[in-house]
Each structure stands twice: as structure tokens, then as C-alpha cells.
Design a protein around this motif. Structure first.
Motif, PDB file in Angstrom:
ATOM      1  N   ASP A 119      17.975 -38.585  13.766  1.00 26.07           N
ATOM      2  CA  ASP A 119      16.777 -38.992  13.296  1.00 26.07           C
ATOM      3  C   ASP A 119      15.588 -38.235  13.867  1.00 26.07           C
ATOM      4  OD1 ASP A 119      17.691 -40.880  11.524  1.00 26.07           O
ATOM      5  OD2 ASP A 119      17.018 -42.502  12.838  1.00 26.07           O
ATOM      6  N   THR A 120      15.635 -38.053  15.232  1.00 24.83           N
ATOM      7  CA  THR A 120      14.448 -37.350  15.847  1.00 24.83           C
ATOM      8  C   THR A 120      14.626 -35.800  15.711  1.00 24.83           C
ATOM      9  OG1 THR A 120      14.403 -39.007  17.356  1.00 24.83           O
ATOM     10  CG2 THR A 120      13.482 -36.883  18.186  1.00 24.83           C
ATOM     11  N   MET A 121      16.131 -35.339  16.069  1.00 26.35           N
ATOM     12  CA  MET A 121      15.879 -33.784  15.980  1.00 26.35           C
ATOM     13  C   MET A 121      16.227 -33.036  14.412  1.00 26.35           C
ATOM     14  SD  MET A 121      17.888 -33.128  19.535  1.00 26.35           S
ATOM     15  CE  MET A 121      18.926 -34.333  19.799  1.00 26.35           C
ATOM     16  N   PHE A 122      17.278 -33.592  13.881  1.00 23.21           N
ATOM     17  CA  PHE A 122      17.604 -33.014  12.762  1.00 23.21           C
ATOM     18  C   PHE A 122      16.539 -33.514  11.434  1.00 23.21           C
ATOM     19  CE2 PHE A 122      19.358 -33.378   8.219  1.00 23.21           C
ATOM     20  CZ  PHE A 122      19.266 -31.981   8.063  1.00 23.21           C
ATOM     21  N   PHE A 123      16.291 -34.856  11.478  1.00 15.89           N
ATOM     22  CA  PHE A 123      15.327 -35.081  10.325  1.00 15.89           C
ATOM     23  C   PHE A 123      13.876 -35.028  10.661  1.00 15.89           C
ATOM     24  CE2 PHE A 123      19.079 -37.646   9.147  1.00 15.89           C
ATOM     25  CZ  PHE A 123      18.956 -37.467   7.505  1.00 15.89           C
ATOM     26  N   GLY A 124      13.694 -34.928  11.976  1.00 15.85           N
ATOM     27  CA  GLY A 124      12.239 -34.587  12.601  1.00 15.85           C
ATOM     28  C   GLY A 124      12.156 -32.973  12.126  1.00 15.85           C
ATOM     29  N   ALA A 125      13.021 -32.143  12.305  1.00 10.73           N
ATOM     30  CA  ALA A 125      13.099 -30.846  11.902  1.00 10.73           C
ATOM     31  C   ALA A 125      12.904 -30.521  10.230  1.00 10.73           C
ATOM     32  CB  ALA A 125      14.094 -29.788  12.469  1.00 10.73           C
ATOM     33  N   LEU A 126      13.695 -31.457   9.644  1.00 15.59           N
ATOM     34  CA  LEU A 126      13.812 -31.537   8.387  1.00 15.59           C
ATOM     35  C   LEU A 126      12.318 -31.907   7.577  1.00 15.59           C
ATOM     36  CD1 LEU A 126      15.086 -31.095   5.600  1.00 15.59           C
ATOM     37  CD2 LEU A 126      15.982 -33.591   5.840  1.00 15.59           C
ATOM     38  N   HIS A 127      11.979 -33.049   8.171  1.00 15.78           N
ATOM     39  CA  HIS A 127      10.493 -33.426   7.745  1.00 15.78           C
ATOM     40  C   HIS A 127       9.370 -32.576   7.870  1.00 15.78           C
ATOM     41  CE1 HIS A 127      12.135 -37.946   8.259  1.00 15.78           C
ATOM     42  NE2 HIS A 127      12.702 -37.175   7.160  1.00 15.78           N
ATOM     43  N   THR A 128       9.442 -32.037   9.226  1.00 18.22           N
ATOM     44  CA  THR A 128       8.462 -30.799   9.473  1.00 18.22           C
ATOM     45  C   THR A 128       8.485 -29.735   8.696  1.00 18.22           C
ATOM     46  OG1 THR A 128       8.494 -31.738  11.606  1.00 18.22           O
ATOM     47  CG2 THR A 128       7.412 -29.383  11.521  1.00 18.22           C
ATOM     48  N   SER A 129       9.739 -29.143   8.388  1.00 21.60           N
ATOM     49  CA  SER A 129       9.730 -28.159   7.505  1.00 21.60           C
ATOM     50  C   SER A 129       9.541 -28.482   6.090  1.00 21.60           C
ATOM     51  CB  SER A 129      11.284 -27.705   7.491  1.00 21.60           C
ATOM     52  OG  SER A 129      11.730 -27.562   8.637  1.00 21.60           O
ATOM     53  N   LEU A 130       9.834 -29.421   5.460  1.00 25.16           N
ATOM     54  CA  LEU A 130       9.504 -29.738   4.060  1.00 25.16           C
ATOM     55  C   LEU A 130       8.219 -29.958   3.776  1.00 25.16           C
ATOM     56  CD1 LEU A 130      12.659 -32.066   3.154  1.00 25.16           C
ATOM     57  CD2 LEU A 130      12.336 -29.658   2.560  1.00 25.16           C
ATOM     58  N   GLU A 131       7.416 -30.742   4.839  1.00 29.90           N
ATOM     59  CA  GLU A 131       6.129 -30.898   4.678  1.00 29.90           C
ATOM     60  C   GLU A 131       5.300 -29.495   5.047  1.00 29.90           C
ATOM     61  OE1 GLU A 131       4.786 -33.454   3.339  1.00 29.90           O
ATOM     62  OE2 GLU A 131       6.773 -34.437   3.279  1.00 29.90           O
ATOM     63  N   ALA A 132       5.775 -28.740   5.915  1.00 34.18           N
ATOM     64  CA  ALA A 132       5.027 -27.582   6.052  1.00 34.18           C
ATOM     65  C   ALA A 132       5.050 -26.422   5.077  1.00 34.18           C
ATOM     66  CB  ALA A 132       5.320 -27.115   7.494  1.00 34.18           C
ATOM     67  N   LEU A 133       6.099 -26.252   4.510  1.00 36.43           N
ATOM     68  CA  LEU A 133       6.594 -24.945   3.623  1.00 36.43           C
ATOM     69  C   LEU A 133       5.567 -24.893   2.451  1.00 36.43           C
ATOM     70  CD1 LEU A 133      10.429 -25.076   3.444  1.00 36.43           C
ATOM     71  CD2 LEU A 133       9.017 -23.272   4.402  1.00 36.43           C
ATOM     72  N   PRO A 134       4.981 -25.903   1.917  1.00 34.44           N
ATOM     73  CA  PRO A 134       4.234 -25.613   0.662  1.00 34.44           C
ATOM     74  C   PRO A 134       2.964 -25.076   1.256  1.00 34.44           C
ATOM     75  CG  PRO A 134       5.011 -27.689   0.514  1.00 34.44           C
ATOM     76  CD  PRO A 134       5.570 -27.101   1.772  1.00 34.44           C
ATOM     77  N   TYR A 135       2.307 -25.306   2.541  1.00 35.14           N
ATOM     78  CA  TYR A 135       1.122 -24.916   2.839  1.00 35.14           C
ATOM     79  C   TYR A 135       1.660 -23.252   3.721  1.00 35.14           C
ATOM     80  CZ  TYR A 135      -0.426 -29.559   2.672  1.00 35.14           C
ATOM     81  OH  TYR A 135      -0.714 -30.754   2.137  1.00 35.14           O
ATOM     82  N   LEU A 136       2.663 -23.219   4.280  1.00 34.20           N
ATOM     83  CA  LEU A 136       2.879 -21.945   4.812  1.00 34.20           C
ATOM     84  C   LEU A 136       3.271 -20.680   3.821  1.00 34.20           C
ATOM     85  CD1 LEU A 136       5.664 -23.015   7.489  1.00 34.20           C
ATOM     86  CD2 LEU A 136       3.107 -22.041   8.053  1.00 34.20           C
ATOM     87  N   LYS A 137       3.605 -21.178   2.793  1.00 36.69           N
ATOM     88  CA  LYS A 137       3.654 -20.155   1.415  1.00 36.69           C
ATOM     89  C   LYS A 137       2.489 -19.855   1.130  1.00 36.69           C
ATOM     90  CE  LYS A 137       7.964 -22.269  -0.452  1.00 36.69           C
ATOM     91  NZ  LYS A 137       8.766 -22.959  -1.464  1.00 36.69           N
ATOM     92  N   ARG A 138       1.273 -20.439   1.083  1.00 34.14           N
ATOM     93  CA  ARG A 138      -0.082 -20.087   0.973  1.00 34.14           C
ATOM     94  C   ARG A 138      -0.434 -18.893   1.769  1.00 34.14           C
ATOM     95  NH1 ARG A 138      -3.180 -25.697  -0.463  1.00 34.14           N
ATOM     96  NH2 ARG A 138      -1.498 -26.630  -1.637  1.00 34.14           N
TER      97      ARG A 138
END
Length: 329
Positions: A119-138
Motif C-alpha cells: 500500500d505504501t510503496m507500490f500503490f503510493g508510487a502508483l498513485h503519485t505516478s498516475l496523478e502526476a503524469l497528466p501535468y508532467l506531460k504539459r
């Protein structure tokens, strides 16, 4: 500095987010980013710990440093955090670092410990990635996911950690391949043992004092572990340079190579090492390293004192004094 080690300048500086940034490796990476002109947001679960870290970063670097109380296991909370950073600072670089360390033989843990690590390491990294990617693409930004050599091979007495970090590594490689077309780089980072003071915050089960003894010794031993501030500098360099993968420490590189060439042999050698580690003494609540005692054997105490000395010295600078909610590796 050259572009190899510094992000391009804007009037206010690039916006950077580090989860698990209140202590340990996360704090050192945040310091590196602040020194390179970034407006840095550090996120973790403990508000007091975050504020202590931010005060220190501001005093040492003169940079703008924001804090955010956030549990990376909660995707909605991560989404709100990422949106806030984007709207306030712009989002150019994100490092997903939040983690927990559980040290115990498998007989002393249950599925709950594996779920907590995931929950902390994998899903934490997954949540961070999925939420950040749309902004990082800009911004054609950069994303770094902190795995571990423990995710490249199964490490005895660190199985929940190894399983979660293996998933982080796979996520980083897959995202690197898929995000490249949009101009976003994803860096998989696999550090070996580092002197971050993490033995104070790690959780131990089974024979707690003995488990604390071997882990704190290995994590601070000069030939096995790496100075965490030097590691942080190399990690930030790799993320800025858009490298696909970084493995740190000579023992970690050797373990990766041997496992890749002869995985069966590596597994058998791990079995030999496991026989030298403490045996389980039943299941029970895990205890933080700050609560553990010294090994009962006087020779073991002497070895631990020698091996852990460098790690003990970094506790203050790494903001690892107070046991609290687990936020960083």
C-alpha cells in the motif's frame, strides 16, 4: 552548473515534489533539488516532522520549500496534492519515495505486513505516478520512482519490502516505455544500503533486538553502505538527465549482475545467508528501531557499535530522531 546536473531555470524556478520527503533519503533529495533552484514541496504523514525538515531546508539553501501532509495510500489525497503543486509552482519533477521498512523472518509477519508494504510503496508510487503524469506531460517533466536492490532479488527477512520494491521497479520500467512518446522521462532508482538513519524508524519483528542488530550493522557498514547525501545527489542527477535506470552501491550492482547471470545460485546463496540470521520467536506487533535494545552477546554488541556508527551519526541531519508515522525510506 551544466544541464547535466541542473534543471532549466524559470524566473521562479522549476516546481518539484518529493513524497516521503520529511526525513532520510527523501529529505536529502529535496535538499539537492532546493540547491539547484527548484521550488520544492515535501510530502509526508507527520506535520511536525515536515515542518522541522522544511525549516532546515530553508535555512540551509534559502529556497522556497512547501510542506504537505499527505498519505500516499489515498489516491484522492495524492491527486489534490499534485494539483495544488501544479497550480502554485508548476510541476516539472516528481520523486516518489515514500516507504516503510519491515525487518523480520517470514514466520514473524503475516499478510498484513505485506499489504502495508504494498500500500505504501507500490500503490503510493502508483498513485503519485498516475496523478502526476497528466501535468508532467504539459511540461515534458521528469518522474523518479525509488525502488531498491531489494526489489531486484528477494532478500531474507525483508520480504514485504522486497515484494513492494519489485513492483515499483516494474512500474517504473513500464511507465518509462509508455510515457516516452509524450516527452516525460521515468527513472527507476535501485539503491543498495545507504546511511540514512533509517534503522531508527524501521520496524522489527521476531527477535527484535537481534534483527535490529544485524540490520543497523549492515546499513552503516562502510564497505556495504553508501553515504546518503552522495546517493541523493546521484539520484537527482539521474532524474534530471532522464536516465532510465540507476543502481547504486557496488554490492547492489554485483548482486544485480550475479542474479541476472545465475539466479538459481543467487537464491541458494540467499538461503545460506538466511541461516545466519536470527530465528523467529513467534508473531507479535512489530517494534520501531528506536525501541530496540542492544544485542545480548557482547561480541555482537561490539560489531553493531562498529557497523552502525556512521549511520548513527547521520540521524540528526536526516531528521530521524522522533519515531512517528512511517513516511520515508
Amino acid at each position: 552548473m551544466t544541464y547535466r546536473t541542473r534543471l532549466p531555470h524559470r524566473t521562479r524556478g522549476p516546481g518539484a515534489l518529493v513524497t516521503g520527503g520529511s526525513r532520510g533519503l527523501g529529505l536529502f533529495m529535496a535538499r539537492q533539488l532546493a540547491e539547484r533552484g527548484c521550488v520544492v514541496t515535501i510530502a509526508a504523514r507527520d506535520a511536525d516532522e515536515l515542518e522541522r525538515a522544511a525549516v532546515r531546508l530553508r535555512e540551509e539553501t534559502g529556497a522556497t520549500v512547501h510542506t504537505a501532509v499527505c498519505d500516499v495510500r489515498d489516491r484522492a489525497a495524492v491527486g489534490a496534492l499534485v494539483r495544488e503543486v501544479h497550480e502554485r509552482d508548476g510541476l516539472d519533477l516528481v520523486i516518489a519515495n515514500a516507504g516503510v521498512i519491515q525487518v523480520a523472518p517470514v514466520d514473524a509477519v503475516d499478510a498484513a505486513e505485506f499489504a502495508d508494504a504494498m500500500d505504501t510503496m507500490f500503490f503510493g508510487a502508483l498513485h503519485t505516478s498516475l496523478e502526476a503524469l497528466p501535468y508532467l506531460k504539459r511540461t515534458r517533466g521528469r518522474l523518479g520512482l525509488i525502488g531498491s536492490v531489494g526489489g531486484l532479488l528477494g532478500v531474507p527477512h525483508l520480504l514485504p519490502y522486497s515484494c513492494a520494491k519489485a513492483a515499483v521497479g516494474a512500474l517504473a520500467e513500464g511507465l518509462h516505455a509508455e510515457a516516452a512518446a509524450s516527452g516525460v522521462s521515468v527513472t527507476a532508482v535501485h539503491p543498495g544500503l545507504m546511511r540514512t538513519g533509517s534503522h531508527r524508524q524501521a520496524e522489527f519483528g521476531g527477535d527484535v533486538d537481534a534483527e535490529f542488530g544485524w540490520f543497523s550493522t549492515a546499513a552503516g557498514a562502510p564497505l556495504l553502505s553508501m553515504d546518503a547525501e552522495r546517493a541523493a545527489r546521484r539520484i537527482v542527477d539521474a532524474v534530471i538527465q532522464r536516465r532510465a535506470r540507476l543502481v547504486l552501491t557496488a554490492p547492489a550492482k554485483a548482486a544485480q549482475l550475479v542474479h541476472g547471470v545465475a539466479p538459481g545460485l543467487t537464491t541458494r546463496l540467499s538461503g545460506v545467508a538466511a541461516r545466519l540470521l536470527p530465528t523467529a520467536q513467534g508473531r507479535g506487533p512489530l517494534r520501531q528501531g528506536a525501541e530496540a535494545g542492544e544485542p545480548r552477546n557482547p561480541v555482537a554488541r561490539l560489531v553493531r557499535s562498529w557497523g552502525s556508527a556512521r549511520n548513527d551519526r547521520v540521524v540528526d541531519r536526516a531528521n530521524q530522531h522522533e519515531p512517528g508515522p512511517r513516511t520515508s525510506s
